[in-house]
Write a protein that holds these residues in place. Sequence first.
Motif, PDB file in Angstrom:
ATOM      1  N   ASP A  32      10.890  24.610  43.090  1.00  0.00           N
ATOM      2  CA  ASP A  32      10.315  24.833  44.413  1.00  0.00           C
ATOM      3  C   ASP A  32      10.161  26.338  44.618  1.00  0.00           C
ATOM      4  OD1 ASP A  32       9.660  25.057  47.044  1.00  0.00           O
ATOM      5  OD2 ASP A  32      11.427  24.007  47.827  1.00  0.00           O
ATOM      6  N   ASP A  34       9.612  28.050  47.174  1.00  0.00           N
ATOM      7  CA  ASP A  34      10.348  28.562  48.332  1.00  0.00           C
ATOM      8  C   ASP A  34      11.786  28.904  47.961  1.00  0.00           C
ATOM      9  OD1 ASP A  34       8.153  28.336  49.987  1.00  0.00           O
ATOM     10  OD2 ASP A  34       8.667  26.298  50.639  1.00  0.00           O
ATOM     11  N   SER A  35      12.353  28.137  47.029  1.00  0.00           N
ATOM     12  CA  SER A  35      13.715  28.411  46.586  1.00  0.00           C
ATOM     13  C   SER A  35      13.787  29.744  45.846  1.00  0.00           C
ATOM     14  CB  SER A  35      14.222  27.290  45.674  1.00  0.00           C
ATOM     15  OG  SER A  35      14.292  26.070  46.374  1.00  0.00           O
TER      16      SER A  35
END
Length: 272
Positions: A32, A34-35
């Motif tokens: 991900d 965003d991670s």
Amino acid sequence: CRDARKAFQVSKRNFIYSTFLNNPRMADITDDIDSLFAEADRLIDAGNPEGYGLLGEAHYIQGDYENASVAFEKGIEMKDPRSMYDFALMCYDGLVDNSRYDWYDAEKYMEMCYKTESDISVEAAVWLAEYFLDSAEGGDPEFAIDYLNYAADKGHKRATELLADHYFSLAENEDFKNEEANSLAFKYEQRAYEDDPHEQSYNYGYMYFYGIGTPVNLRLALKLFEEDYEFGHKEGAEALADYYEKEGMEKDAKTWKKFALNAKRKTLERDN
């Protein structure tokens, strides 16, 4: 002797490969994006310069090369080896501001990374070695060997393989009459085999078959050629077929010719 050296080219695929497979920071982060940004922010807030390297990698994966460059430049300013390494690859690939950088800056930043003696410095050494071994880059084997010796001493398998290829080529150019070159060729072929028998059985067997840097050991050479075939390569089978044909052992020669064709077919199927 099968040349194990792959053509040297840095590409987007190679960049992402190096980023994820050579970067332990990625081990506990999901795919991900965003991670990745969140982890980069956490590291930066904690004053860890590695955060800028991770931030640059996250931007790169999104195709945002401008912000990737900004992040890497900040990481370099804070002496983050990963930022140096990744930014060098971007310079080489022409993904930076061409008014400020060019592909020669790749050498500059990779050398900077190498001098940090960090975990990634070994990868930087191998990159520089391949760069200087490549005649298209001007070629300077003396520099390349220094880098390869550094990486090989750190246990880098690719470095040992490249040293083996380099010294074999030198020995071959002397028609295997230069004992020093032959000895070095055998030394590094042996180390390369110990590191990776799957890829080096044929090369190592070749040394024993022709007595390059070592006494001829026909039994061991044939065993290594057979081992090469068992690992899925055609060269070992072809060598055995040639040997048995020259020895007048037609049945064995026919068998190994069949095995060689079978290995070649499987390789083509696998590659396609």
